[in-house]
Design an enzyme around this catalytic site. Sequence first.
Site, PDB file in Angstrom:
ATOM      1  N   GLU A  12       0.825  -1.208   0.000  1.00 43.55           N
ATOM      2  CA  GLU A  12       0.000   0.000   0.000  1.00 43.55           C
ATOM      3  C   GLU A  12       0.861   1.261   0.000  1.00 43.55           C
ATOM      4  OE1 GLU A  12      -3.509   1.921   2.865  1.00 43.55           O
ATOM      5  OE2 GLU A  12      -2.211   0.338   3.638  1.00 43.55           O
ATOM      6  N   LYS A  47      -9.219   2.382  -2.279  1.00 45.08           N
ATOM      7  CA  LYS A  47      -9.519   1.946  -0.912  1.00 45.08           C
ATOM      8  C   LYS A  47     -10.903   2.465  -0.514  1.00 45.08           C
ATOM      9  CE  LYS A  47      -7.050   1.701   3.549  1.00 45.08           C
ATOM     10  NZ  LYS A  47      -5.795   2.154   4.218  1.00 45.08           N
ATOM     11  N   CYS A  96      -5.671  -3.045   2.545  1.00 47.96           N
ATOM     12  CA  CYS A  96      -5.449  -2.935   3.992  1.00 47.96           C
ATOM     13  C   CYS A  96      -6.754  -2.948   4.789  1.00 47.96           C
ATOM     14  CB  CYS A  96      -4.619  -1.696   4.306  1.00 47.96           C
ATOM     15  SG  CYS A  96      -3.861  -1.723   5.952  1.00 47.96           S
TER      16      CYS A  96
END
Length: 554
Positions: A45, A113, A149
């Site tokens: 990330e 994300k 994540c």
Amino acid sequence: MPERFRLTLAQLNPTVGDLAGNAALARRAWEAARDAGSDMVALTEMFITGYQTQDLVMRPAFARDAMATLERLAADCAEGPAIGIGGPCLREGRLMNAYWVLESGRVSATVFKHHLPNSEVFDEKRLFSSGEVHGPCRVGPVRIGIPICEDSWHPDVCETLAETGAEILLVPNGSPYHREKLDVRVNLMVTRVVETGLPLVYLNMVGGQDDQVFDGASFVLNPRGRLMAQLPAFEETLVHLDFEETEEGWRALQAPIVAQPDLWEADYHAMVLSLRDYLGKSGFSRVVLGLSGGIDSALVAAIAADAVGPESVRCVMLPSRFTSQASLEDAAAVARALGCRLDEVGIGGPQEAVGEALAALFAGIAPGITEENIQSRLRGLLLMALSNKFGEMLLTTGNKSEVAVGYCTIYGDMNGGFNPIKDLYKTRVFQMCRWRNLHHRPWMQGPAGEVIPPRVIDKAPSAELREDQKDEDSLPAYGTLDAILEGLVDREESVAELVAKGFDREVVKKVERLIFLSEWKRFQSAPGTRLTRRAFWLDRRYPMVNRWRDESRD
């Protein structure tokens, strides 16, 4: 023959803001993947920018520069495996935390994300816009779902990816270390695997950034939670992982499983790595610290020696008339055992000069804490002079117990650029010293064996700022103090809850008062390695001016 898919996992250490350097790391990983016959290399990330960027990523020029760097990387790596890499993306005026898939010289996909963490050290809702949940990306024969994540910490994104045809889940992370974090990650990812029935690759970055340490420890799970690969903690590594298509879907083939460190080794490695990276990424190669003969400075000296080598560590003993012969001997013994340079600069003369300068104003007032603090500040002044003159970063050596209750002197022993033991309570300092004496690892640059003499560990702690001074003259015994601090700071327990556990109310109230009164000191303190979920700074943000006190009784 069943179809195969080879994925190279790049558990690497980027540097915040070093776009060219991070791209070079990615390119080398891509070359290794190409040579290994991989179909794709995966990086973590926000890799191209480093992580966490904090407000730096909000500068449009920086985000555009990062995006241009990724597009150049795609063009440079056109002939070979695809690249998965994290970076920012500006899209229609919105800034996204994105994962870029680069293939055949172009950007073939960008995944945004969805869940933005807004707790502990994270405030991504302040930085990024939330993206819509994205379907899987096809790379070669496989449809890869990419929950970034935090997206993997919630069931909805992974379930949507499974429902829309994902065959493998790739989770790129910037997940910072805290004690027992690996168990939390594994348990959550097992849940995602059970829910979706898909194999899952959990890829985490490694390295230090300010107070945070990214510990790597990436792993791979097959359906039903079977562990198929485990990468080392705190170390850069490349692993080429094979997947095979079966009648039940794609499955990871068995790869090496590296044993993970216990909690003591993990904390110690975190402190060493964070110091090494803080120095290296800031342009420092050498350190200086005051070596008092006490246990805290001895542990910091050992961490520093393991981080940058004993030859790069200057220890300085700054005795006053209150410094005992035992402390002089103990400091010398620590420096000798570590192989570090030890200089001695007495503060008696400067102390007398300051006393004479203030004598008229202080006339008729009994000596007290002011005179004690002058000693500490003179030491801080002299250590900063050495730091400036020789280009050595000054390390400060206060443990979490002292930092919590203000048992430290602002502009004195709090001077310094970094504090590796800032999140380590005093009782853990004792045990950490014993652990280091019994263990040595290849990543330690200091010597093996007993580097902190038992006498240093066993003697009663003292700042030696007056005759026969002991820490417990003004503080509860450290076993009691740390237990109360863990309740008030780490678990946010009330005074009543601690009293119900058997602690004396008057003692708890005293500790609470000291914590609140010392907030202004912590605001000015050096950064230090985060080891717990309630480290001082981003984890715990309290006002400096605060008149509330907890008067609860039940």
